[in-house]
Design an enzyme around this catalytic site. Sequence first.
Site, PDB file in Angstrom:
ATOM      1  N   VAL A  63       1.117  -1.140  -0.179  1.00 16.53           N
ATOM      2  CA  VAL A  63      -0.507  -0.072  -0.110  1.00 16.53           C
ATOM      3  C   VAL A  63       0.953   0.734  -0.290  1.00 16.53           C
ATOM      4  O   VAL A  63       0.196   2.425  -0.085  1.00 16.53           O
ATOM      5  CB  VAL A  63      -1.173   0.566   1.304  1.00 16.53           C
ATOM      6  CG1 VAL A  63      -1.703  -1.023   1.172  1.00 16.53           C
ATOM      7  CG2 VAL A  63      -0.573   0.061   2.491  1.00 16.53           C
ATOM      8  N   SER A 149      -1.983   2.879  17.725  1.00 18.03           N
ATOM      9  CA  SER A 149      -1.348   2.133  18.448  1.00 18.03           C
ATOM     10  C   SER A 149      -1.256   2.861  19.594  1.00 18.03           C
ATOM     11  O   SER A 149      -1.494   3.961  19.223  1.00 18.03           O
ATOM     12  CB  SER A 149      -0.323   2.135  18.029  1.00 18.03           C
ATOM     13  OG  SER A 149       0.878   1.647  19.616  1.00 18.03           O
ATOM     14  N   TYR A 162       7.951   4.448  14.804  1.00 16.46           N
ATOM     15  CA  TYR A 162       6.664   3.947  14.654  1.00 16.46           C
ATOM     16  C   TYR A 162       5.654   4.648  15.568  1.00 16.46           C
ATOM     17  O   TYR A 162       4.296   5.046  15.111  1.00 16.46           O
ATOM     18  CB  TYR A 162       6.716   2.982  15.150  1.00 16.46           C
ATOM     19  CG  TYR A 162       5.722   1.435  15.638  1.00 16.46           C
ATOM     20  CD1 TYR A 162       5.337   0.459  14.306  1.00 16.46           C
ATOM     21  CD2 TYR A 162       4.484   1.392  16.494  1.00 16.46           C
ATOM     22  CE1 TYR A 162       3.956  -0.791  14.971  1.00 16.46           C
ATOM     23  CE2 TYR A 162       3.431   0.869  16.912  1.00 16.46           C
ATOM     24  CZ  TYR A 162       3.623   0.067  15.701  1.00 16.46           C
ATOM     25  OH  TYR A 162       2.299  -1.099  15.348  1.00 16.46           O
ATOM     26  N   ALA A 164       5.351   8.366  15.442  1.00 20.93           N
ATOM     27  CA  ALA A 164       5.394   9.086  14.646  1.00 20.93           C
ATOM     28  C   ALA A 164       4.460   8.469  13.768  1.00 20.93           C
ATOM     29  O   ALA A 164       3.652   9.782  13.431  1.00 20.93           O
ATOM     30  CB  ALA A 164       6.675   9.562  14.139  1.00 20.93           C
ATOM     31  N   LYS A 166       2.053   6.419  13.819  1.00 18.27           N
ATOM     32  CA  LYS A 166       1.119   5.500  14.438  1.00 18.27           C
ATOM     33  C   LYS A 166       0.129   7.419  14.827  1.00 18.27           C
ATOM     34  O   LYS A 166      -1.159   6.929  14.936  1.00 18.27           O
ATOM     35  CB  LYS A 166       0.868   4.674  15.613  1.00 18.27           C
ATOM     36  CG  LYS A 166       1.186   3.317  15.139  1.00 18.27           C
ATOM     37  CD  LYS A 166      -0.280   3.217  14.196  1.00 18.27           C
ATOM     38  CE  LYS A 166       0.787   1.631  14.141  1.00 18.27           C
ATOM     39  NZ  LYS A 166      -0.480   1.328  13.229  1.00 18.27           N
TER      40      LYS A 166
END
Length: 257
Positions: A63, A149, A162, A164, A166
């Site tokens: 994606v 998260s 990760y 940043a 989420k």
Amino acid sequence: MKFKDQVVIVTGSGRGIGRAAVIGFAKEGAQVVVNDVDEEEAWNTAQEIREMGGKAVAYVGSVSSRSSAQELVDVAVKEFGTVNVLVNNAAVTRPAMIHKMTEEQWDTVIDVGLKGVFNCIQAVSPVFIDRGKQNPDGLSNGKVINVTSVAGLTGTVGQINYGAMKSGVVGITMSTAREWGRYRIQSNAVAFGVVETRMTETIREDKFADTYKSKITLGRFATVDDVVPGVLFLGSNDANYITGHVLNVSGGYYIGF
């Protein structure tokens, strides 16, 4: 059969939470599109659903590519005629402390987990918005469910990319809700804590496992069966008057407004 005659796309659904979610939708009557970059896992999940008597197709592609996201939506429309629910679940991790993180580690996480969410929302927009224009009094003309998260709500150590990403997913969720509310399209997110999947295997088994578990009020890591019901709820008619919301499903890892 809450999703009878509904068409659902779940990205990153060859394994883990995505796999459990797409199977959950199929069990409730949905026609589903399984997406993953791992061809074998995508096809195996789709085949499992078909063997259960459900309707499923697989699309292999990342994606993070705008063209792949568009092809994913095109496959759903070609095979099943439309899209009713989009679940943006695909994400990757590339952990490193801030001073050691490479540009590639940063870009990979952001491209899949944040840009990928935008790509899929943009790709599905003509389907949802056209339905909204044709059915302005409908209770729901499409649902977007983004997987975020607690790392995006509280921050995290060793995974600034990760966290940043989420956090950005929350922003996308709320912006989509504001922009598409006029079309009766709902946009929500689910925020998970530590779920027992391959992605979290390291932190559940290394020297920090007890530290992570001690932060969870309910005292245990989540299973996919614990968290999938939240996804199904937000995709159902029970959530037709909920939009711009982040549903916290973390066992008390995060508690706050």
